[in-house]
Write an enzyme that holds these catalytic residues in place. Sequence first.
Site, PDB file in Angstrom:
ATOM      1  N   SER A  34      45.475  78.263 -63.058  1.00 19.19           N
ATOM      2  CA  SER A  34      43.962  77.687 -62.337  1.00 19.19           C
ATOM      3  C   SER A  34      43.261  78.857 -61.213  1.00 19.19           C
ATOM      4  CB  SER A  34      44.151  76.346 -61.729  1.00 19.19           C
ATOM      5  OG  SER A  34      45.154  76.395 -60.778  1.00 19.19           O
ATOM      6  N   SER A 124      51.877  75.583 -43.735  1.00 20.18           N
ATOM      7  CA  SER A 124      50.854  76.293 -43.186  1.00 20.18           C
ATOM      8  C   SER A 124      50.469  75.654 -41.692  1.00 20.18           C
ATOM      9  CB  SER A 124      49.441  75.785 -43.937  1.00 20.18           C
ATOM     10  OG  SER A 124      48.315  76.247 -43.256  1.00 20.18           O
ATOM     11  N   TYR A 148      43.603  69.348 -46.299  1.00 20.26           N
ATOM     12  CA  TYR A 148      44.423  70.348 -46.678  1.00 20.26           C
ATOM     13  C   TYR A 148      45.648  70.547 -45.611  1.00 20.26           C
ATOM     14  CZ  TYR A 148      46.693  75.039 -47.187  1.00 20.26           C
ATOM     15  OH  TYR A 148      47.453  75.938 -47.108  1.00 20.26           O
ATOM     16  N   LYS A 152      49.913  69.283 -46.383  1.00 18.39           N
ATOM     17  CA  LYS A 152      51.132  69.940 -45.954  1.00 18.39           C
ATOM     18  C   LYS A 152      52.100  69.101 -45.167  1.00 18.39           C
ATOM     19  CE  LYS A 152      49.975  73.644 -48.333  1.00 18.39           C
ATOM     20  NZ  LYS A 152      50.838  74.300 -49.402  1.00 18.39           N
ATOM     21  N   ASN A 178      48.269  83.503 -40.899  1.00 12.97           N
ATOM     22  CA  ASN A 178      47.237  83.925 -41.601  1.00 12.97           C
ATOM     23  C   ASN A 178      47.678  85.112 -42.521  1.00 12.97           C
ATOM     24  OD1 ASN A 178      46.055  82.446 -39.235  1.00 12.97           O
ATOM     25  ND2 ASN A 178      44.231  82.414 -40.622  1.00 12.97           N
ATOM     26  N   ASN A 198      37.865  83.104 -47.302  1.00 16.30           N
ATOM     27  CA  ASN A 198      38.739  83.750 -46.348  1.00 16.30           C
ATOM     28  C   ASN A 198      38.242  84.763 -45.719  1.00 16.30           C
ATOM     29  OD1 ASN A 198      40.423  81.568 -46.519  1.00 16.30           O
ATOM     30  ND2 ASN A 198      42.188  82.656 -47.654  1.00 16.30           N
TER      31      ASN A 198
HETATM   32  N1  LIG Z   1      46.964  82.131 -48.297  1.00 19.93           N
HETATM   33  C1  LIG Z   1      46.900  81.718 -47.449  1.00 19.93           C
HETATM   34  O1  LIG Z   1      46.068  81.910 -46.327  1.00 19.93           O
HETATM   35  C2  LIG Z   1      47.834  80.516 -47.045  1.00 19.93           C
HETATM   36  C3  LIG Z   1      48.134  80.077 -45.731  1.00 19.93           C
HETATM   37  C4  LIG Z   1      49.044  79.234 -45.441  1.00 19.93           C
HETATM   38  C5  LIG Z   1      49.720  78.315 -46.535  1.00 19.93           C
HETATM   39  N2  LIG Z   1      49.313  78.763 -47.901  1.00 19.93           N
HETATM   40  C6  LIG Z   1      50.018  78.270 -48.960  1.00 19.93           C
HETATM   41  O2  LIG Z   1      51.005  79.168 -50.008  1.00 19.93           O
HETATM   42  C7  LIG Z   1      50.605  78.823 -51.143  1.00 19.93           C
HETATM   43  C8  LIG Z   1      50.463  79.633 -52.191  1.00 19.93           C
HETATM   44  O3  LIG Z   1      48.956  80.169 -51.498  1.00 19.93           O
HETATM   45  P1  LIG Z   1      48.147  81.390 -52.219  1.00 19.93           P
HETATM   46  O4  LIG Z   1      47.591  82.330 -51.019  1.00 19.93           O
HETATM   47  O5  LIG Z   1      49.246  82.255 -52.884  1.00 19.93           O
HETATM   48  O6  LIG Z   1      47.223  80.759 -53.395  1.00 19.93           O
HETATM   49  P2  LIG Z   1      46.869  81.091 -54.763  1.00 19.93           P
HETATM   50  O7  LIG Z   1      45.690  80.061 -55.266  1.00 19.93           O
HETATM   51  O8  LIG Z   1      46.664  82.646 -54.768  1.00 19.93           O
HETATM   52  O9  LIG Z   1      48.203  80.648 -55.329  1.00 19.93           O
HETATM   53  C9  LIG Z   1      48.520  79.271 -55.647  1.00 19.93           C
HETATM   54  C10 LIG Z   1      48.967  79.357 -57.171  1.00 19.93           C
HETATM   55  O10 LIG Z   1      49.240  78.031 -57.632  1.00 19.93           O
HETATM   56  C11 LIG Z   1      48.859  77.797 -59.033  1.00 19.93           C
HETATM   57  N3  LIG Z   1      48.607  76.340 -59.260  1.00 19.93           N
HETATM   58  C12 LIG Z   1      47.734  75.560 -58.637  1.00 19.93           C
HETATM   59  N4  LIG Z   1      47.642  74.346 -58.981  1.00 19.93           N
HETATM   60  C13 LIG Z   1      48.875  74.250 -59.949  1.00 19.93           C
HETATM   61  C14 LIG Z   1      49.295  73.156 -60.750  1.00 19.93           C
HETATM   62  N5  LIG Z   1      48.902  71.914 -60.982  1.00 19.93           N
HETATM   63  N6  LIG Z   1      50.325  73.658 -61.527  1.00 19.93           N
HETATM   64  C15 LIG Z   1      50.941  75.041 -61.733  1.00 19.93           C
HETATM   65  N7  LIG Z   1      50.303  75.701 -61.002  1.00 19.93           N
HETATM   66  C16 LIG Z   1      49.376  75.321 -60.146  1.00 19.93           C
HETATM   67  C17 LIG Z   1      47.528  78.745 -58.994  1.00 19.93           C
HETATM   68  O11 LIG Z   1      47.186  78.848 -60.325  1.00 19.93           O
HETATM   69  C18 LIG Z   1      47.887  79.723 -58.185  1.00 19.93           C
HETATM   70  O12 LIG Z   1      48.392  80.954 -58.906  1.00 19.93           O
HETATM   71  C19 LIG Z   1      49.844  77.433 -51.281  1.00 19.93           C
HETATM   72  O13 LIG Z   1      50.423  76.182 -51.232  1.00 19.93           O
HETATM   73  C20 LIG Z   1      48.949  77.595 -49.911  1.00 19.93           C
HETATM   74  O14 LIG Z   1      48.483  76.288 -49.606  1.00 19.93           O
HETATM   75  C21 LIG Z   1      48.631  79.918 -48.311  1.00 19.93           C
END
Ligand SMILES: NC(=O)c1ccc[n+]([C@@H]2O[C@H](COP(=O)([O-])OP(=O)(O)OC[C@H]3O[C@@H](n4cnc5c(N)ncnc54)[C@H](O)[C@@H]3O)[C@@H](O)[C@H]2O)c1
Length: 338
Positions: A34, A124, A148, A152, A178, A198
């Site tokens: 997605s 997070s 959000y 978490k 971050n 972001n």
């Molecule tokens: N990037 C940030 O700033 C940040 C900060 C703190 C926490 N996080 C957490 O880290 C994790 C990864 O973040 P990211 O930056 O890599 O985001 P991202 O969107 O790049 O990666 C998340 C992935 O999950 C997949 N996904 C979503 N729903 C799904 C489903 N129902 N089934 C299977 N796959 C699914 C998406 O396709 C995506 O590839 C997330 O849980 C996010 O909340 C991210």
Amino acid sequence: MRVLVTGAAGYIGSHTAVELLHAGHHVTGVDDFSEGRRGIDADIARITGQPIEIHDLDLRDASAVNVLLATGHFDAIVHLAGRKFVGESVREPLLYFDRNIGTTVPILQAAQTFGVQQIVFSSSCTVYGNPTHLPITEHSPLVPTTPYGFTKRAIEQLLADLCVSQPELSIMSLRYFNPIGAHESGLLGEEVGGIPNNLMPFLMKVATGELPEFTVFGDDYDTPDGTCIRDYVHVVDIARGHVRALEALETRSGFSALNLGTGVGRSVLEIIGACRAATSHDIPYQVHPRRDGDAVEVYADPQRAAEEIGWKAERTLEEMCADHWRFTVASSRRGSMS
Ligand SMILES: NC(=O)c1ccc[n+]([C@@H]2O[C@H](COP(=O)([O-])OP(=O)(O)OC[C@H]3O[C@@H](n4cnc5c(N)ncnc54)[C@H](O)[C@@H]3O)[C@@H](O)[C@H]2O)c1
């Protein structure tokens, strides 16, 4: 270890897969694409010299998740799949409960059925909300202010409750601050279409000229240059935190949560300056009024991660900006060739 990485086609998941493979683990990915990029498995294999399979599966589909775990014989799960945009979660809370909690329950049920006892969860710093004391330690109050952050927080509570009911479980929640930057190869990074939510992808799009200018929300805060302060940490450092966490889980049980940050707060204007230096582009910006709900200053005390899993952020702000820029240039070149 045989490790299942959920969200492996995403930003942090792909870097985590690379670091787990480098550390000698066997990695299988799962993603519904997605947000994740199709074809990223080939880039991970190019970097590591090892093939990786990323199953195309929606984790909210409990029976498909069961089949995956029944056949995978995993020792551990690193659960990153979900959605991550604070502002979007305020507009669409149902989406966040569905995508974040809705992906977690089936994977935990399947983990219980098939005896996977080691889990690392992607949390997070939003679980802390607007901090009253800095730096933020793991004992700081958990008062998320957005849907959000609530998802978490709720998942962390569920994981802690599970560890009480099943003492053999070993679960670690990593509270990222971050994450920015990209893999030094230029092959992996944060893919963002349209107008980014972001800071870093936005700045990069201004540097390339795709967007005309950056918006700074508020320059009258009580900080040295008046702009908000955050703890930016290189995505490869974050990815390595998962390797450290998994290795630590082998010799412990119960639930714990760790901050992954540098411990250093950087203002928005500092980041703009660092991006100007890394990109050699001007990056014009305009100052707009403060946004409702923005915390003034957020940065971690990362001491506990150092003590418990031997993790410390190693990469500098200059490296974060240079790597992010390399990826941006390489990915726009790839986009214009395809
Ligand atoms: N990037 C940030 O700033 C940040 C900060 C703190 C926490 N996080 C957490 O880290 C994790 C990864 O973040 P990211 O930056 O890599 O985001 P991202 O969107 O790049 O990666 C998340 C992935 O999950 C997949 N996904 C979503 N729903 C799904 C489903 N129902 N089934 C299977 N796959 C699914 C998406 O396709 C995506 O590839 C997330 O849980 C996010 O909340 C991210």
